[in-house]
Design a protein around this motif. Structure first.
Motif, PDB file in Angstrom:
ATOM      1  N   ALA A   1       0.847  -1.200   0.000  1.00 52.81           N
ATOM      2  CA  ALA A   1       0.000   0.000   0.000  1.00 52.81           C
ATOM      3  C   ALA A   1       0.879   1.244   0.000  1.00 52.81           C
ATOM      4  O   ALA A   1       2.009   1.225   0.497  1.00 52.81           O
ATOM      5  CB  ALA A   1      -0.898   0.005   1.231  1.00 52.81           C
ATOM      6  N   LYS A   2       0.374   2.319  -0.561  1.00 51.24           N
ATOM      7  CA  LYS A   2       1.069   3.605  -0.520  1.00 51.24           C
ATOM      8  C   LYS A   2       1.068   4.103   0.921  1.00 51.24           C
ATOM      9  O   LYS A   2       0.038   4.058   1.601  1.00 51.24           O
ATOM     10  CB  LYS A   2       0.357   4.608  -1.425  1.00 51.24           C
ATOM     11  CG  LYS A   2       0.997   5.985  -1.472  1.00 51.24           C
ATOM     12  CD  LYS A   2       0.233   6.887  -2.427  1.00 51.24           C
ATOM     13  CE  LYS A   2       0.733   8.320  -2.356  1.00 51.24           C
ATOM     14  NZ  LYS A   2       2.143   8.437  -2.776  1.00 51.24           N
ATOM     15  N   LYS A   3       2.203   4.566   1.401  1.00 51.47           N
ATOM     16  CA  LYS A   3       2.312   5.017   2.791  1.00 51.47           C
ATOM     17  C   LYS A   3       1.659   6.388   2.943  1.00 51.47           C
ATOM     18  O   LYS A   3       2.037   7.353   2.264  1.00 51.47           O
ATOM     19  CB  LYS A   3       3.773   5.070   3.227  1.00 51.47           C
ATOM     20  CG  LYS A   3       4.434   3.689   3.287  1.00 51.47           C
ATOM     21  CD  LYS A   3       5.793   3.749   3.915  1.00 51.47           C
ATOM     22  CE  LYS A   3       6.441   2.369   3.943  1.00 51.47           C
ATOM     23  NZ  LYS A   3       5.652   1.393   4.689  1.00 51.47           N
TER      24      LYS A   3
ATOM     25  N   SER B   1      -5.827   4.256  -0.511  1.00 51.89           N
ATOM     26  CA  SER B   1      -4.843   5.065   0.225  1.00 51.89           C
ATOM     27  C   SER B   1      -5.296   6.520   0.327  1.00 51.89           C
ATOM     28  O   SER B   1      -4.949   7.219   1.285  1.00 51.89           O
ATOM     29  CB  SER B   1      -3.465   4.980  -0.445  1.00 51.89           C
ATOM     30  OG  SER B   1      -3.420   5.740  -1.642  1.00 51.89           O
ATOM     31  N   ILE B   2      -6.057   6.971  -0.639  1.00 49.62           N
ATOM     32  CA  ILE B   2      -6.625   8.322  -0.569  1.00 49.62           C
ATOM     33  C   ILE B   2      -7.780   8.354   0.431  1.00 49.62           C
ATOM     34  O   ILE B   2      -7.900   9.266   1.251  1.00 49.62           O
ATOM     35  CB  ILE B   2      -7.111   8.791  -1.951  1.00 49.62           C
ATOM     36  CG1 ILE B   2      -5.943   8.891  -2.931  1.00 49.62           C
ATOM     37  CG2 ILE B   2      -7.830  10.142  -1.847  1.00 49.62           C
ATOM     38  CD1 ILE B   2      -6.360   9.166  -4.364  1.00 49.62           C
ATOM     39  N   ALA B   3      -8.635   7.327   0.385  1.00 51.01           N
ATOM     40  CA  ALA B   3      -9.831   7.296   1.240  1.00 51.01           C
ATOM     41  C   ALA B   3      -9.487   7.361   2.725  1.00 51.01           C
ATOM     42  O   ALA B   3     -10.196   8.022   3.499  1.00 51.01           O
ATOM     43  CB  ALA B   3     -10.648   6.044   0.945  1.00 51.01           C
ATOM     44  N   VAL B   4      -8.402   6.693   3.152  1.00 51.56           N
ATOM     45  CA  VAL B   4      -8.092   6.650   4.588  1.00 51.56           C
ATOM     46  C   VAL B   4      -7.551   7.977   5.106  1.00 51.56           C
ATOM     47  O   VAL B   4      -7.439   8.167   6.317  1.00 51.56           O
ATOM     48  CB  VAL B   4      -7.112   5.508   4.930  1.00 51.56           C
ATOM     49  CG1 VAL B   4      -7.699   4.160   4.566  1.00 51.56           C
ATOM     50  CG2 VAL B   4      -5.748   5.709   4.258  1.00 51.56           C
ATOM     51  N   THR B   5      -7.232   8.902   4.214  1.00 53.25           N
ATOM     52  CA  THR B   5      -6.753  10.209   4.660  1.00 53.25           C
ATOM     53  C   THR B   5      -7.897  11.194   4.875  1.00 53.25           C
ATOM     54  O   THR B   5      -7.658  12.357   5.193  1.00 53.25           O
ATOM     55  CB  THR B   5      -5.761  10.814   3.637  1.00 53.25           C
ATOM     56  OG1 THR B   5      -6.451  11.094   2.412  1.00 53.25           O
ATOM     57  CG2 THR B   5      -4.607   9.862   3.377  1.00 53.25           C
ATOM     58  N   ARG B   6      -9.138  10.709   4.713  1.00 53.21           N
ATOM     59  CA  ARG B   6     -10.314  11.570   4.837  1.00 53.21           C
ATOM     60  C   ARG B   6     -11.311  10.933   5.786  1.00 53.21           C
ATOM     61  O   ARG B   6     -11.346   9.724   5.941  1.00 53.21           O
ATOM     62  CB  ARG B   6     -10.975  11.772   3.472  1.00 53.21           C
ATOM     63  CG  ARG B   6     -10.057  12.378   2.428  1.00 53.21           C
ATOM     64  CD  ARG B   6     -10.652  12.279   1.043  1.00 53.21           C
ATOM     65  NE  ARG B   6      -9.842  12.942   0.041  1.00 53.21           N
ATOM     66  CZ  ARG B   6     -10.069  12.887  -1.247  1.00 53.21           C
ATOM     67  NH1 ARG B   6     -11.104  12.194  -1.720  1.00 53.21           N
ATOM     68  NH2 ARG B   6      -9.275  13.511  -2.087  1.00 53.21           N
ATOM     69  N   LYS B   7     -12.170  11.739   6.354  1.00 56.68           N
ATOM     70  CA  LYS B   7     -13.166  11.239   7.290  1.00 56.68           C
ATOM     71  C   LYS B   7     -14.416  10.753   6.572  1.00 56.68           C
ATOM     72  O   LYS B   7     -14.772  11.244   5.501  1.00 56.68           O
ATOM     73  CB  LYS B   7     -13.544  12.316   8.314  1.00 56.68           C
ATOM     74  CG  LYS B   7     -12.437  12.591   9.332  1.00 56.68           C
ATOM     75  CD  LYS B   7     -12.918  13.538  10.394  1.00 56.68           C
ATOM     76  CE  LYS B   7     -11.842  13.749  11.457  1.00 56.68           C
ATOM     77  NZ  LYS B   7     -11.583  12.513  12.202  1.00 56.68           N
ATOM     78  N   GLY B   8     -15.092   9.765   7.181  1.00 56.03           N
ATOM     79  CA  GLY B   8     -16.372   9.305   6.678  1.00 56.03           C
ATOM     80  C   GLY B   8     -16.254   8.142   5.718  1.00 56.03           C
ATOM     81  O   GLY B   8     -15.169   7.650   5.403  1.00 56.03           O
TER      82      GLY B   8
END
Length: 307
Positions: free
Chosen positions: A241-243, A282-289
């Motif tokens: 996964a991208k860190k 990896s983008i989704a986990v940097t945002r809420k909801g």
């Protein structure tokens, strides 16, 4: 013309409570923030597939209430066909209460509501959608009997099937395993499906092999920050996964599944589809909801271009 992705599953309203740390049994803690975000594993995966370029039709049930109305509108805005979603007067829209701590870890309680009405009879009434699609995706937040029926019917029609076994059932009928082209458990779900306790890397590989022996074609084990393990009869390969710094992991798996289906529909190889889905997640986990965290196609491609 591309064959559509048919996603059969749950539609919920997520009531998200942000807090410093999870309460222990019997403990009361103060929450920081309360929000209402459309969710449900089926809806989240449909949202991801639609935003990421897939041609998607949703099958599922909501209540005749404001939560259901909002869910239908949100997914329509994500380019998902919601024409066949059933609106039930006798049941409320499914609800999930999600607790998220400062580290981004979550704990979830789901009340099914109208999702319980996504049954065999409902699927039979929409058999033409099974006939006309190319891919069918399921999760386990609707009745298990409906999932088993849908997988069987999809394979009768020669469709590519994807099962995200979440939440993991205690068991599945033995005759169902060979109806699954892609099984996408996380480590906990894999352990429950295989009866294994230790979940080190070799145990995960062994568990995946056990499911192959039952008839599953490909097992994709999502490993959180470590990436995804692909196990089939040709290979066993980890896709890192991208860190990133995780803020909220609520819809990470759903984003991966929807993105993976959209990439397969686009004509990507399995390996390419996994890499694409990893980037989206990896983008989704940097945002809420849940659905609010899922990226759009151009965001993922911009990362691909940068790399």
């Amino acid at each position: 013309m591309r064959k559509r992705i048919l996603i059969v599953g749950s539609l919920n309203m997520d009531i998200v409570v942000d807090m410093k740390q999870m309460p222990k049994t019997g403990e009361t803690v103060m929450g920081k923030h309360l929000s209402y975000i459309p969710g449900g594993k089926g809806a989240n995966q449909a949202c991801a597939a639609g935003r990421l370029g897939g041609s998607v039709t949703m099958l599922g049930c909501v209540g005749k209430d404001s939560f259901g109305t909002r869910q239908i509108q949100e997914l329509t805005d994500c380019h998902v066909c919601m024409e066949y979603v059933d609106v039930k007067e006798e049941e409320p829209t499914g609800t999930a209460v999600i607790y998220v701590d400062e580290q981004g870890a979550n704990s979830i309680v789901v009340v099914p509501g109208a999702n319980s009405c996504c049954d065999i009879q409902y699927l039979k009434a929409h058999d033409v959608l099974f006939q006309n699609c190319g891919y069918v995706m399921f999760q386990m937040e609707i009745p298990k009997e409906a999932v088993c029926y849908g997988l069987t019917r999809a394979k009768e029609l020669g469709k590519i099937t994807i099962l995200n076994p979440a939440p993991a059932p205690d068991s599945l009928p033995e005759e169902i395993w060979d109806k699954i082209d892609f099984l996408t458990p996380n480590e906990t779900e894999l352990a429950k499906l295989t009866g294994m306790e230790a979940m080190d890397e070799e145990s995960i590989r062994k568990g995946a092999r056990k499911l192959l022996a039952k008839g599953v074609k490909h097992v994709l084990v999502t490993l959180g920050s470590k990436g995804v393990l692909l196990v089939n009869h040709k290979t066993e390969q980890i896709f890192p996964a991208k860190k990133v710094k995780a803020v909220d992991t609520t819809a990470a798996g759903d984003c991966f599944n929807g993105a993976f289906a959209a990439a397969l529909q686009e004509g990507y190889s399995i390996e390419e589809a996994i890499r694409f889905a990893n980037l989206a997640s990896s983008i989704a986990v940097t945002r809420k909801g849940a659905q609010s965290s899922i990226p759009r196609r151009e965001e993922v491609y911009s990362i691909c271009a940068a790399n």
